[in-house]
Design an enzyme around this catalytic site. Structure first.
Site, PDB file in Angstrom:
ATOM      1  CB  ALA A 108      -0.921  -0.018   1.216  1.00 27.69           C
ATOM      2  CB  THR A 132      10.206  -1.491 -11.226  1.00 28.39           C
ATOM      3  OG1 THR A 132       9.155  -0.557 -11.482  1.00 28.39           O
ATOM      4  CG2 THR A 132      11.244  -1.429 -12.324  1.00 28.39           C
ATOM      5  CD  GLU A 135       1.133   2.576 -12.806  1.00 25.18           C
ATOM      6  OE1 GLU A 135       0.287   1.674 -12.871  1.00 25.18           O
ATOM      7  OE2 GLU A 135       1.064   3.599 -13.516  1.00 25.18           O
ATOM      8  CB  ALA A 172       5.608  10.835 -12.870  1.00 19.10           C
ATOM      9  CB  CYS A 200      11.936   4.587  -9.792  1.00 19.70           C
ATOM     10  SG  CYS A 200      10.766   3.796  -8.671  1.00 19.70           S
ATOM     11  CG  PHE A 241      11.852  12.959  -5.947  1.00 18.02           C
ATOM     12  CD1 PHE A 241      10.790  12.492  -5.187  1.00 18.02           C
ATOM     13  CD2 PHE A 241      11.872  12.698  -7.307  1.00 18.02           C
ATOM     14  CE1 PHE A 241       9.755  11.787  -5.792  1.00 18.02           C
ATOM     15  CE2 PHE A 241      10.841  11.989  -7.910  1.00 18.02           C
ATOM     16  CZ  PHE A 241       9.774  11.536  -7.158  1.00 18.02           C
ATOM     17  CE  LYS A 242       7.590  14.938 -10.264  1.00 19.16           C
ATOM     18  NZ  LYS A 242       6.908  13.946 -11.153  1.00 19.16           N
ATOM     19  NE  ARG A 270      14.610  20.740  -8.727  1.00 19.73           N
ATOM     20  CZ  ARG A 270      14.358  19.465  -9.003  1.00 19.73           C
ATOM     21  NH1 ARG A 270      14.044  19.088 -10.225  1.00 19.73           N
ATOM     22  NH2 ARG A 270      14.438  18.555  -8.068  1.00 19.73           N
TER      23      ARG A 270
HETATM   24  P1  NAD Z   1       6.636   1.862  -1.279  1.00 15.27           P
HETATM   25  O1  NAD Z   1       7.822   1.612  -0.461  1.00 15.27           O
HETATM   26  O2  NAD Z   1       5.961   3.198  -1.239  1.00 15.27           O
HETATM   27  O3  NAD Z   1       5.495   0.788  -0.916  1.00 15.27           O
HETATM   28  C1  NAD Z   1       5.738  -0.579  -0.826  1.00 15.27           C
HETATM   29  C2  NAD Z   1       4.846  -1.145   0.282  1.00 15.27           C
HETATM   30  O4  NAD Z   1       4.941  -2.579   0.221  1.00 15.27           O
HETATM   31  C3  NAD Z   1       5.259  -0.741   1.687  1.00 15.27           C
HETATM   32  O5  NAD Z   1       4.176  -0.106   2.328  1.00 15.27           O
HETATM   33  C4  NAD Z   1       5.637  -2.069   2.370  1.00 15.27           C
HETATM   34  O6  NAD Z   1       5.260  -2.129   3.733  1.00 15.27           O
HETATM   35  C5  NAD Z   1       4.837  -3.078   1.554  1.00 15.27           C
HETATM   36  N1  NAD Z   1       5.357  -4.442   1.602  1.00 15.27           N
HETATM   37  C6  NAD Z   1       6.644  -4.868   1.492  1.00 15.27           C
HETATM   38  N2  NAD Z   1       6.707  -6.193   1.551  1.00 15.27           N
HETATM   39  C7  NAD Z   1       5.438  -6.655   1.698  1.00 15.27           C
HETATM   40  C8  NAD Z   1       4.865  -7.949   1.809  1.00 15.27           C
HETATM   41  N3  NAD Z   1       5.627  -9.045   1.764  1.00 15.27           N
HETATM   42  N4  NAD Z   1       3.519  -8.032   1.945  1.00 15.27           N
HETATM   43  C9  NAD Z   1       2.745  -6.923   1.980  1.00 15.27           C
HETATM   44  N5  NAD Z   1       3.246  -5.676   1.870  1.00 15.27           N
HETATM   45  C10 NAD Z   1       4.575  -5.531   1.734  1.00 15.27           C
HETATM   46  O7  NAD Z   1       7.047   1.516  -2.790  1.00 15.27           O
HETATM   47  P2  NAD Z   1       6.461   2.157  -4.129  1.00 15.27           P
HETATM   48  O8  NAD Z   1       7.087   3.484  -4.364  1.00 15.27           O
HETATM   49  O9  NAD Z   1       4.995   2.025  -4.109  1.00 15.27           O
HETATM   50  O10 NAD Z   1       7.058   1.167  -5.226  1.00 15.27           O
HETATM   51  C11 NAD Z   1       6.573  -0.144  -5.380  1.00 15.27           C
HETATM   52  C12 NAD Z   1       7.126  -0.723  -6.670  1.00 15.27           C
HETATM   53  O11 NAD Z   1       6.630   0.030  -7.782  1.00 15.27           O
HETATM   54  C13 NAD Z   1       8.638  -0.672  -6.793  1.00 15.27           C
HETATM   55  O12 NAD Z   1       9.074  -1.830  -7.459  1.00 15.27           O
HETATM   56  C14 NAD Z   1       8.893   0.541  -7.647  1.00 15.27           C
HETATM   57  O13 NAD Z   1      10.070   0.429  -8.401  1.00 15.27           O
HETATM   58  C15 NAD Z   1       7.707   0.552  -8.566  1.00 15.27           C
HETATM   59  N6  NAD Z   1       7.300   1.866  -9.088  1.00 15.27           N
HETATM   60  C16 NAD Z   1       7.283   2.962  -8.275  1.00 15.27           C
HETATM   61  C17 NAD Z   1       6.833   4.193  -8.755  1.00 15.27           C
HETATM   62  C18 NAD Z   1       6.800   5.431  -7.891  1.00 15.27           C
HETATM   63  O14 NAD Z   1       6.506   6.490  -8.398  1.00 15.27           O
HETATM   64  N7  NAD Z   1       7.071   5.362  -6.597  1.00 15.27           N
HETATM   65  C19 NAD Z   1       6.363   4.280 -10.071  1.00 15.27           C
HETATM   66  C20 NAD Z   1       6.377   3.146 -10.876  1.00 15.27           C
HETATM   67  C21 NAD Z   1       6.846   1.933 -10.370  1.00 15.27           C
HETATM   68  C1  UGA Z   2       9.571   8.466 -12.930  1.00 19.15           C
HETATM   69  C2  UGA Z   2       8.960   8.278 -14.319  1.00 19.15           C
HETATM   70  O1  UGA Z   2       8.679   9.568 -14.880  1.00 19.15           O
HETATM   71  C3  UGA Z   2       7.679   7.460 -14.247  1.00 19.15           C
HETATM   72  O2  UGA Z   2       7.182   7.220 -15.569  1.00 19.15           O
HETATM   73  C4  UGA Z   2       7.985   6.122 -13.569  1.00 19.15           C
HETATM   74  O3  UGA Z   2       6.811   5.360 -13.421  1.00 19.15           O
HETATM   75  C5  UGA Z   2       8.568   6.393 -12.198  1.00 19.15           C
HETATM   76  O4  UGA Z   2       9.775   7.183 -12.345  1.00 19.15           O
HETATM   77  C6  UGA Z   2       8.979   5.157 -11.477  1.00 19.15           C
HETATM   78  O5  UGA Z   2       9.209   4.131 -12.088  1.00 19.15           O
HETATM   79  O6  UGA Z   2       9.102   5.298 -10.270  1.00 19.15           O
HETATM   80  P1  UGA Z   2       9.113  10.041 -10.827  1.00 19.15           P
HETATM   81  O7  UGA Z   2      10.453   9.569 -10.390  1.00 19.15           O
HETATM   82  O8  UGA Z   2       7.994   9.960  -9.887  1.00 19.15           O
HETATM   83  O9  UGA Z   2       8.650   9.220 -12.150  1.00 19.15           O
HETATM   84  O10 UGA Z   2       9.208  11.567 -11.302  1.00 19.15           O
HETATM   85  P2  UGA Z   2       9.825  12.265 -12.617  1.00 19.15           P
HETATM   86  O11 UGA Z   2       8.889  13.318 -13.023  1.00 19.15           O
HETATM   87  O12 UGA Z   2      10.227  11.298 -13.640  1.00 19.15           O
HETATM   88  O13 UGA Z   2      11.115  12.988 -12.046  1.00 19.15           O
HETATM   89  C7  UGA Z   2      12.265  12.253 -11.650  1.00 19.15           C
HETATM   90  C8  UGA Z   2      13.396  13.204 -11.315  1.00 19.15           C
HETATM   91  O14 UGA Z   2      13.912  13.823 -12.495  1.00 19.15           O
HETATM   92  C9  UGA Z   2      12.996  14.352 -10.389  1.00 19.15           C
HETATM   93  O15 UGA Z   2      14.003  14.589  -9.444  1.00 19.15           O
HETATM   94  C10 UGA Z   2      12.843  15.515 -11.339  1.00 19.15           C
HETATM   95  O16 UGA Z   2      13.027  16.766 -10.723  1.00 19.15           O
HETATM   96  C11 UGA Z   2      13.948  15.219 -12.338  1.00 19.15           C
HETATM   97  N1  UGA Z   2      13.733  15.865 -13.651  1.00 19.15           N
HETATM   98  C12 UGA Z   2      12.684  15.495 -14.428  1.00 19.15           C
HETATM   99  C13 UGA Z   2      14.609  16.835 -14.088  1.00 19.15           C
HETATM  100  O17 UGA Z   2      15.579  17.182 -13.395  1.00 19.15           O
HETATM  101  N2  UGA Z   2      14.396  17.422 -15.310  1.00 19.15           N
HETATM  102  C14 UGA Z   2      13.356  17.077 -16.104  1.00 19.15           C
HETATM  103  O18 UGA Z   2      13.226  17.650 -17.208  1.00 19.15           O
HETATM  104  C15 UGA Z   2      12.469  16.089 -15.653  1.00 19.15           C
END
Ligand code: NAD
Ligand code: UGA
Length: 467
Positions: free
Chosen positions: A13, A132, A161, A164, A276, A338-339, A445
């Site tokens: 979650a 991921t 997923e 962003a 990420c 981070f943003k 920025r």
């Molecule tokens: P997060 O740390 O915010 O959330 C992960 C959650 O999973 C935590 O709350 C944790 O307690 C829970 N968890 C861990 N192990 C568990 C288990 N065995 N059973 C039940 N719950 C469990 O992570 P996130 O940012 O949501 O990222 C999740 C995945 O999605 C990663 O692989 C990441 O790379 C990918 N992803 C993240 C983003 C993003 O913007 N944050 C975007 C795209 C993809």
């Molecule tokens: C990024 C990708 O954009 C998403 O598509 C992806 O799902 C996600 O990672 C993930 O896998 O976690 P996010 O990291 O949330 O999303 O945010 P971004 O908007 O991509 O920014 C990433 C970093 O790059 C930030 O620190 C931002 O400030 C920086 N950035 C972005 C720059 O410095 N310049 C730019 O032109 C764009």
């Protein structure tokens, strides 16, 4: 039996599981969605008005569905049992020890989820990798699931997923594409079709792509690597701009107007952060190395090296501009996330600037509209090994302010490190009057009006711009 056509359980979650499932619930009233997590605190927050993450538009979507077809629970076993589709959306951070430490992604949580599903299920299910992961993780998930003792059949899909943070809700409501990878057997194709049917409630069919499992897993890493590469590319040019008198904003505009290149993701900055980009590129680099492709590994690793250079270059420029010393000087840091539009601080580039300034014995005052002091220190400790324990006195060197004006009061310099909109609207005349002179602005920025600031009397330094 209940009134729902389909039951979905999502394990994890966090930043992905919460918003993604909230949008599925909002778009599919006949689907019951339950998000489960090991953390009671996290689940309690989702069930309260004070959600665990800051994301514009999210509270409205959750409020619309919570208790109707959207639920948050720690009763993991019961919710898995009920589900037709189980998403795995747990964190997959870079390994900190063991084989591949510092590069390989830790898929331990994914495997634990698969083991849990195999252990408690009483019916066949579709298991969806939303996290991921390294390419071929689905194979490991499938093997673990196949070891269940009841002879149950599980279909494994990859559905990465692309949201962003800060724009998660619009990204989920109208995604550029939805990607579903599956095995090309009749059962695999049927499972992919079932998941596609969920998304088809609001995503046009032509934007729902189906591929084999490995293409899907790899595409996620490649998409992030390409995005991060654009940021590192423009950041490398920012250094050249500063050396030659070219202006990086002008260069971005000129280059980006070529349709083949495109305008987006060409904003020069103090470096990219977030949970990420670095993790996923390291994951890609490690994969290349594992398959003996050292040249490919080196190519992508350079994106990270350039990012490290950019972060370091910024703090060094601050110190050198301020007569080579910031010892004892008050410095205002505007923005720690981070943003903009998120409270997330994972891998935030601001942290490295704060660390470098603290090491130079500056008195740092941080203001961010969404970041909690506690979260800041957890991240500083985790990523920079900087804490009261490792460096006694360090917490006292960093003050967290409740407004930008407080942070800037009496400061020698202010540095904009996150592009929050409110920083564009501050009364810089008022800020200037209360700062030590000469008063420095470092715009990490490129969001401020530099000419107007110079007219007020500030000495302005910005990324990729003539001083
Ligand atoms: P997060 O740390 O915010 O959330 C992960 C959650 O999973 C935590 O709350 C944790 O307690 C829970 N968890 C861990 N192990 C568990 C288990 N065995 N059973 C039940 N719950 C469990 O992570 P996130 O940012 O949501 O990222 C999740 C995945 O999605 C990663 O692989 C990441 O790379 C990918 N992803 C993240 C983003 C993003 O913007 N944050 C975007 C795209 C993809
Ligand atoms: C990024 C990708 O954009 C998403 O598509 C992806 O799902 C996600 O990672 C993930 O896998 O976690 P996010 O990291 O949330 O999303 O945010 P971004 O908007 O991509 O920014 C990433 C970093 O790059 C930030 O620190 C931002 O400030 C920086 N950035 C972005 C720059 O410095 N310049 C730019 O032109 C764009």
């Amino acid at each position: 039996a209940d009134e729902f056509d389909l039951h979905i359980c999502c394990m994890g979650a966090g930043y992905v599981g919460g918003p993604t499932m909230a949008v599925i619930a909002a778009k599919c009233p006949k689907v019951r969605v339950c998000v489960v997590d090991l953390s009671q605190k996290q689940i309690d927050a989702w069930n309260s008005p004070d959600l665990p993450i800051y994301e514009p538009g999210l509270p409205e979507v959750v409020a619309q569905c919570l208790g109707k077809n959207l639920f948050f629970s720690t009763d993991i076993d019961a919710e898995i049992k009920k589900a037709d589709i189980v998403f795995i959306s747990v964190n997959t951070p870079t390994k900190t020890m063991g084989i591949g430490a510092g590069r390989a992604a830790n898929v331990k949580n994914c495997e634990l989820c698969a083991r849990k599903i195999a252990e408690v299920s009483e019916s066949d299910k579709i298991v969806v990798e939303k996290s991921t992961v390294p390419v071929r993780t689905a194979q490991a998930v499938r093997r673990v699931l196949d070891c269940n003792e009841r002879g149950l059949k599980f279909q494994v899909l990859s559905n990465p997923e692309f949201l962003a943070e800060g724009t998660a809700i619009p990204d989920l409501m109208s995604p550029d594409r939805v990607l579903i990878g599956g095995v090309q057997t009749p059962e695999g194709i049927a499972a992919a079709e079932k998941l596609a049917g969920v998304y088809a409630n609001w995503v046009p069919r032509e934007q729902i792509l189906t591929t084999n499992l490995w293409s899907s897993e790899l595409s996620k890493l490649v998409a992030n690597a390409f995005l991060a590469q654009r940021v590192s590319s423009i950041n490398s040019i920012s250094a050249l701009c500063e050396a030659t008198g070219a202006n990086v904003s002008e260069v971005s505009r000129c280059v980006g107007m070529d349709d083949r290149i495109g305008k987006r993701f060409l904003n020069s900055s103090i470096g990219f952060g977030g949970s990420c980009f670095q993790k996923d590129i390291l994951n890609l680099v490690y994969l290349c190395e594992t398959y003996g492709l050292q040249e490919c590994a080196d190519y992508w690793n350079q994106v990270i090296l350039m990012n490290n250079y950019q972060k370091k270059r910024f703090s060094e420029k601050m110190v050198s501009s301020m007569f080579n010393t910031v010892t004892g000087k008050k410095i205002a840091i505007l923005g720690f996330a981070f943003k903009k539009d998120t409270g997330d601080v994972r891998e935030t580039p601001s942290m490295f600037v704060v660390r470098d300034l603290v090491m130079e014995q500056a008195k740092v005052h941080v203001y961010d509209p969404q970041v909690k002091r506690e979260d800041m220190w957890v991240e500083m400790n985790y990523t920079c090994n900087l804490s009261e324990e490792t460096h006694p006195g360090v917490e006292a060197a960093v003050t967290t302010s409740t407004s930008a004006y407080d942070a800037c009061d009496g400061a020698h310099a202010l540095a904009v490190l996150t592009e929050w909109d409110e920083f564009k609207e501050l009364d810089y005349q008022k800020i200037y009057q209360k700062m030590a002179k000469p008063a420095f602005v470092f715009d990490g920025r490129n969001i401020l009006d530099h000419e107007a600031l110079r007219k007020i009397g500030f000495e302005v330094h910005a990324i990729g711009k003539p001083d």
